[in-house]
Design a protein around this motif. Sequence first.
Motif, PDB file in Angstrom:
ATOM      1  N   UNK A  53      41.491  41.035  33.568  1.00  0.00           N
ATOM      2  CA  UNK A  53      41.794  40.267  34.966  1.00  0.00           C
ATOM      3  C   UNK A  53      41.709  41.328  36.244  1.00  0.00           C
ATOM      4  N   UNK A  54      40.725  39.987  37.332  1.00  0.00           N
ATOM      5  CA  UNK A  54      40.496  40.920  38.099  1.00  0.00           C
ATOM      6  C   UNK A  54      40.899  40.247  39.072  1.00  0.00           C
ATOM      7  N   UNK A  55      42.192  41.089  39.936  1.00  0.00           N
ATOM      8  CA  UNK A  55      43.591  40.450  40.528  1.00  0.00           C
ATOM      9  C   UNK A  55      43.409  41.321  42.168  1.00  0.00           C
TER      10      UNK A  55
ATOM     11  N   UNK B 227      44.095  45.794  30.318  1.00  0.00           N
ATOM     12  CA  UNK B 227      44.180  44.471  30.600  1.00  0.00           C
ATOM     13  C   UNK B 227      43.888  43.478  31.730  1.00  0.00           C
ATOM     14  N   UNK B 228      44.299  44.823  33.006  1.00  0.00           N
ATOM     15  CA  UNK B 228      43.686  44.101  34.711  1.00  0.00           C
ATOM     16  C   UNK B 228      43.524  44.233  35.244  1.00  0.00           C
ATOM     17  N   UNK B 229      42.858  44.945  36.383  1.00  0.00           N
ATOM     18  CA  UNK B 229      42.457  44.996  37.850  1.00  0.00           C
ATOM     19  C   UNK B 229      42.670  44.981  38.755  1.00  0.00           C
ATOM     20  N   UNK B 230      43.417  45.614  39.025  1.00  0.00           N
ATOM     21  CA  UNK B 230      43.698  45.372  40.943  1.00  0.00           C
ATOM     22  C   UNK B 230      43.002  45.526  41.711  1.00  0.00           C
ATOM     23  N   UNK B 231      42.132  44.301  42.276  1.00  0.00           N
ATOM     24  CA  UNK B 231      40.964  45.442  43.108  1.00  0.00           C
ATOM     25  C   UNK B 231      41.344  44.547  44.770  1.00  0.00           C
ATOM     26  N   UNK B 232      40.884  45.597  45.501  1.00  0.00           N
ATOM     27  CA  UNK B 232      40.483  46.137  46.504  1.00  0.00           C
ATOM     28  C   UNK B 232      40.364  46.897  47.235  1.00  0.00           C
TER      29      UNK B 232
END
Length: 247
Positions: free
Chosen positions: A218-220, A182-187
């Motif tokens: 989601x891009x977080x 549902x979401x990605x942590x983008x780093x």
Amino acid sequence: MSTPISVQLYTVRDALAADRDAVLRRLAGIGYAAVEPFDPTADPEGFRRVADDLGLRVSATHAYALLTEDTTAVLDAIATVGTDLAIVPGGIPHEEFTTTDGLRRTADLLNGLAERAAGHGVRIGYHNHWWEIEPRIDGRHALEALADLLAPEVFLEIDTYWAAVGGADVPALLGRLAGRVVALHVKDGPVVKGEPHTAVGAGAMPVPAVLAAAPDAWRVVELDECAGDVFAALADSHAYLTSLEAR
């Protein structure tokens, strides 16, 4: 992508502790239209009021407190800050991801939380680090084996950087977990344990391929430890991700 770019507030935890409202205003000024808190129990009413005034959506919230505090009170706080997505971001012993029995216990924990949360209109998710990726269970990353044991309503927030550090081909992993993410942590950064992160787009991560593998998530943006000024890195990250959308 219909959802705005979000930012995990742990990235700015020190500044947030000094002046929460000023930090939220600064993030909104950079262009972020959503945020992901890491402690929904910290003045949820005040947080919601400021976020609403700034037009900030709450993409989800991390909630370690679900493992240690009264579940009902935490779920009420989650609803107050303005999201129906609550993510367990750790707190489970690393050893549980090295055996099938450990994965079963982990799934039972998360499934139990999900059952209780459903009565409050909240969904439960899990966020990985490298220790759920490095172990292999029957030839697959432990996180993949865990996903098979989770109830259908339990989702995943894939930390794409830590998945890479753990040895995953991240776009391929996202493809295999597509129904769960549902979401990605983008780093971004050197993809090395113990080294600070950089602005998204300035490191070694294949960011365009990662995002393409989960286009509806989601891009977080999250920078656990930043090389240089964290707000400058967040601004550069937002600009880079926005440029990708324009292509």
